[in-house]
Motif scaffolding. Structure first.
Motif, PDB file in Angstrom:
ATOM      1  N   ARG A 180       0.831  -1.207   0.000  1.00  0.00           N
ATOM      2  CA  ARG A 180       0.000   0.000   0.000  1.00  0.00           C
ATOM      3  C   ARG A 180       0.864   1.254   0.000  1.00  0.00           C
ATOM      4  O   ARG A 180       0.542   2.239  -0.672  1.00  0.00           O
ATOM      5  CB  ARG A 180      -0.934  -0.011   1.205  1.00  0.00           C
ATOM      6  CG  ARG A 180      -1.757   1.258   1.392  1.00  0.00           C
ATOM      7  CD  ARG A 180      -2.540   1.639   0.157  1.00  0.00           C
ATOM      8  NE  ARG A 180      -3.514   0.653  -0.231  1.00  0.00           N
ATOM      9  CZ  ARG A 180      -4.448   0.849  -1.157  1.00  0.00           C
ATOM     10  NH1 ARG A 180      -4.515   2.018  -1.799  1.00  0.00           N
ATOM     11  NH2 ARG A 180      -5.296  -0.107  -1.479  1.00  0.00           N
ATOM     12  N   CYS A 183       1.773   1.827  -3.488  1.00  0.00           N
ATOM     13  CA  CYS A 183       0.657   2.251  -4.352  1.00  0.00           C
ATOM     14  C   CYS A 183       0.115   3.616  -3.949  1.00  0.00           C
ATOM     15  O   CYS A 183      -0.299   4.398  -4.808  1.00  0.00           O
ATOM     16  CB  CYS A 183      -0.471   1.222  -4.284  1.00  0.00           C
ATOM     17  SG  CYS A 183      -0.018  -0.417  -4.898  1.00  0.00           S
ATOM     18  N   LYS A 186      -5.365   6.789  -3.752  1.00  0.00           N
ATOM     19  CA  LYS A 186      -5.806   7.326  -5.038  1.00  0.00           C
ATOM     20  C   LYS A 186      -6.402   8.727  -4.871  1.00  0.00           C
ATOM     21  O   LYS A 186      -7.150   8.989  -3.939  1.00  0.00           O
ATOM     22  CB  LYS A 186      -6.823   6.387  -5.677  1.00  0.00           C
ATOM     23  CG  LYS A 186      -6.231   5.060  -6.125  1.00  0.00           C
ATOM     24  CD  LYS A 186      -7.262   4.212  -6.829  1.00  0.00           C
ATOM     25  CE  LYS A 186      -6.643   2.907  -7.325  1.00  0.00           C
ATOM     26  NZ  LYS A 186      -5.616   3.135  -8.354  1.00  0.00           N
TER      27      LYS A 186
END
Length: 280
Positions: A180, A183, A186
């Protein structure tokens, strides 16, 4: 003129939802998106849905050489289009694949039939399964357990335990907070003429939310001339400590912990934890 109703819907969907709120669109049952998901699954060079073909092959090699007993019976939960099941069947294993997606199951059945492979495929919600000591091994690969709430996870582990013969194996993997961090959360928007979410012009708003205990939400608000829909992907990441406690409290003992199911050694910064567990 901007449609005020659409703006209000987007505003409402943009609020941080309650933990594991799944009142949203379904990517597995909405026909257009379900077809897009199937395309992603069977793309051998893309690992957004299934892992890439080279990783699947390495996984099968490792499991068949080091973990699985010859000719054993295997239940694959969340089997998708059968990418692992076909390779296992070709090596002499008795395979049953379960998936919620009718698109994936139909593809898997057709592919197996073309190759003359005797694989049992069922389109089913595996939370409703009631097998009783029928399988030597149950596997669930590519982190689907990460998408479960605590209550769903407990129910799932119980279903797996009931499905296994005495001393049967449970093989699965989960992502870690390291993945995570890579990433991130978002936060993006774009307008597309066609794409994953719709086949016509549409607006997509991506946003992410963080919760306690390594729980995250990736949310997608999609607006077109038919209205607004929200799609939510929940993730609960695990550390070795947290997943080990859950396994041991669920009626299993840990046989091996790895960095992934290709057999790599677990490291401090591993993005995945692969578990080989045995029914007590």
């Amino acid at each position: 003129m901007i449609d005020e109703n659409i703006i209000n819907q987007i505003k409402e969907f943009s609020k941080k939802p309650s933990l594991f709120n799944k009142k949203c669109g379904n990517i597995w049952t909405e026909e257009y998106i379900a077809n897009q998901m199937l395309k992603a699954h069977i793309d051998p060079n893309f690992d957004g849905a299934s892992r890439r073909a080279v990783i699947i092959n390495k996984t099968i090699d490792f499991l068949t050489r080091n973990v699985l007993k010859e000719n054993s019976s295997i239940l694959d939960l969340g089997c998708g289009p059968g990418l692992y099941d076909e390779k296992l069947c070709q090596r002499g294993y008795k395979v049953t694949g379960i998936d919620f997606s009718i698109n994936s199951i139909n593809y898997a059945k057709n592919s197996a039939e073309k190759q003359g492979l005797n694989i049992k495929y069922k389109c089913n919600n595996f939370f409703e399964l009631n097998y009783s000591e029928e399988f030597d091994t149950v596997m669930q690969i590519y982190g689907e357990i990460n998408t479960f709430s605590d209550s769903e996870r407990s129910k799932f582990f119980n279903i797996v335990k009931n499905s296994l013969k005495p001393n049967g194996l449970f093989i699965f993997d989960v992502s870690t907070p390291t993945l995570r961090k890579k990433c991130g959360l978002k936060k993006n928007w774009y307008v597309g003429n066609s794409g994953f979410w719709r086949d016509k012009i549409h607006l997509v708003l991506e946003n992410g939310f963080q919760y306690d205990n390594d729980i995250w939400l990736d949310q997608y608000i999609v607006a077109d001339n038919n209205g607004v829909q929200v799609y939510r992907n929940w993730f609960h990441d695990y550390t070795v400590k947290t997943i080990s406690e859950i396994i041991q409290n669920s009626g299993f003992k840990i046989i091996n912990i790895l960095g992934n199911l290709t057999g790599e050694i677990l490291k401090e910064d591993s993005e995945w934890i692969a578990i080989i567990a045995q029914k007590k």
